[in-house]
Design a protein around this motif. Structure first.
Motif, PDB file in Angstrom:
ATOM      1  N   ASN A 126       0.818  -1.218   0.000  1.00  0.00           N
ATOM      2  CA  ASN A 126       0.000   0.000   0.000  1.00  0.00           C
ATOM      3  C   ASN A 126       0.853   1.271   0.000  1.00  0.00           C
ATOM      4  OD1 ASN A 126      -2.382  -1.514   0.149  1.00  0.00           O
ATOM      5  ND2 ASN A 126      -2.354  -1.539   2.382  1.00  0.00           N
ATOM      6  N   LYS A 127       2.188   1.065  -0.011  1.00  0.00           N
ATOM      7  CA  LYS A 127       3.148   2.185  -0.063  1.00  0.00           C
ATOM      8  C   LYS A 127       3.037   3.099   1.150  1.00  0.00           C
ATOM      9  CE  LYS A 127       3.081   2.140  -5.145  1.00  0.00           C
ATOM     10  NZ  LYS A 127       4.204   1.202  -5.205  1.00  0.00           N
ATOM     11  N   CYS A 128       2.869   2.479   2.318  1.00  0.00           N
ATOM     12  CA  CYS A 128       2.836   3.285   3.539  1.00  0.00           C
ATOM     13  C   CYS A 128       4.237   3.534   4.069  1.00  0.00           C
ATOM     14  CB  CYS A 128       1.984   2.602   4.610  1.00  0.00           C
ATOM     15  SG  CYS A 128       2.745   1.146   5.374  1.00  0.00           S
ATOM     16  N   THR A 141      -1.284  -5.370   5.725  1.00  0.00           N
ATOM     17  CA  THR A 141      -2.021  -4.606   4.714  1.00  0.00           C
ATOM     18  C   THR A 141      -3.528  -4.603   4.970  1.00  0.00           C
ATOM     19  OG1 THR A 141      -2.077  -6.566   3.276  1.00  0.00           O
ATOM     20  CG2 THR A 141      -0.304  -4.980   2.911  1.00  0.00           C
ATOM     21  N   CYS A 145      -2.118  -1.438   8.312  1.00  0.00           N
ATOM     22  CA  CYS A 145      -1.593  -0.378   7.460  1.00  0.00           C
ATOM     23  C   CYS A 145      -2.484   0.869   7.508  1.00  0.00           C
ATOM     24  CB  CYS A 145      -1.485  -0.864   6.019  1.00  0.00           C
ATOM     25  SG  CYS A 145      -0.927   0.417   4.865  1.00  0.00           S
ATOM     26  N   ARG A 147      -2.735   3.037   5.356  1.00  0.00           N
ATOM     27  CA  ARG A 147      -3.227   3.377   4.022  1.00  0.00           C
ATOM     28  C   ARG A 147      -4.143   2.298   3.450  1.00  0.00           C
ATOM     29  NH1 ARG A 147       0.859   6.249   0.000  1.00  0.00           N
ATOM     30  NH2 ARG A 147      -1.220   6.705  -0.830  1.00  0.00           N
ATOM     31  N   ARG A 148      -4.521   1.318   4.261  1.00  0.00           N
ATOM     32  CA  ARG A 148      -5.450   0.282   3.771  1.00  0.00           C
ATOM     33  C   ARG A 148      -6.816   0.913   3.500  1.00  0.00           C
ATOM     34  NH1 ARG A 148      -5.236  -0.265   9.349  1.00  0.00           N
ATOM     35  NH2 ARG A 148      -7.227  -0.603  10.435  1.00  0.00           N
ATOM     36  N   GLU A 160      -8.816   5.720   2.506  1.00  0.00           N
ATOM     37  CA  GLU A 160      -7.738   5.175   3.307  1.00  0.00           C
ATOM     38  C   GLU A 160      -8.090   5.268   4.796  1.00  0.00           C
ATOM     39  OE1 GLU A 160      -4.054   7.076   2.431  1.00  0.00           O
ATOM     40  OE2 GLU A 160      -3.977   6.342   0.352  1.00  0.00           O
ATOM     41  N   GLN A 162      -6.378   6.017   7.409  1.00  0.00           N
ATOM     42  CA  GLN A 162      -5.896   7.211   8.116  1.00  0.00           C
ATOM     43  C   GLN A 162      -6.764   8.429   7.810  1.00  0.00           C
ATOM     44  OE1 GLN A 162      -1.870   7.865   6.809  1.00  0.00           O
ATOM     45  NE2 GLN A 162      -2.408   7.940   4.648  1.00  0.00           N
TER      46      GLN A 162
END
Length: 220
Positions: A126-128, A141, A145, A147-148, A160, A162
């Motif tokens: 997820n590129k966190c 993930t 995460c 950014r999931r 997302e 967050q």
């Protein structure tokens, strides 16, 4: 998939048994990657060393680095190459607990495939920015995460984690809030707070007779 060379020259793996001297590059002292034998003295070199030597030869005359012969000619040796690739090595994640061992030829398969070594460090898909072991990637993930992707339980919008738990939660029109006056109604949707206050028994309002006093609606 063949084993992947590393930047040090030869194969810098933890070998199950000591590699034979006949497989060792005389320069990097590791089992040779793409081995070449010199005609002048019979020493073994990694192909990467020869390529670097050719680049240097454009500036200075290149002699054999071992016997100093000016007739520095080499040729690839497929037999040694096969011998090196058949050597058995431990997984590079052995210290982390991986029990895998196998031929050099197959180690990149073990490390590189999508269901590869459980102990390999990988970046969150997820590129966190988080780096986790492969065996924990799914749980990270899907459950950890920031950014999931999740769905707001109140209004159904996707985003997302967050953002949903942060900015969105502060603005979500269907997020339940307590009555500003703490009346017995319990909770009110954010979008309905203004209308609720128009009928809330604990809301302070001016006397309908214009006497200037403010009382709770229930006492007017």
């Amino acid at each position: 998939m063949a084993a992947t060379p590393n930047k040090s020259g030869g194969y810098d793996y933890n070998f199950v048994k000591e590699p034979p001297d006949t497989t060792i590059c005389v320069i990097c002292q590791l089992p040779s990657i793409d081995p070449y034998l010199s005609v002048c003295c019979g020493h073994l070199f990694c192909k990467s060393f020869l390529e670097n030597t050719k680049k240097a030869a454009a500036i200075v005359t290149s002699n054999c680095p071992m016997c100093r012969s000016e007739d520095f000619v080499t040729f690839p040796n497929k037999q040694i190459d096969r011998a090196v690739r058949n050597l058995h090595v431990y997984c590079t994640n052995k210290e982390k607990g991986c029990k895998w061992q196998g031929e050099v030829y197959y180690i990149s398969n073990h490390l590189g495939r999508s269901d590869g070594c459980d102990f390999e460090d990988v970046q969150c898909s997820n590129k966190c920015g988080e780096i986790v072991q492969h065996q924990y990637l799914v749980s990270h993930t899907e459950a950890e995460c920031p950014r999931r992707m999740v769905t707001c339980q109140y209004c159904g919008v996707d985003g997302e984690y967050q953002l949903i738990e942060g900015e969105h939660k502060e603005l979500c029109p269907k997020f339940p809030l307590p009555c500003p006056n703490r009346c017995d109604v319990g909770s009110v949707l954010r979008q309905d707070v203004t209308e609720h206050r128009k009928m809330c028994p604990l809301e302070e309002v001016e006397c309908s007779n214009k006497c200037g006093k403010k009382l709770q609606r229930q006492y007017i």
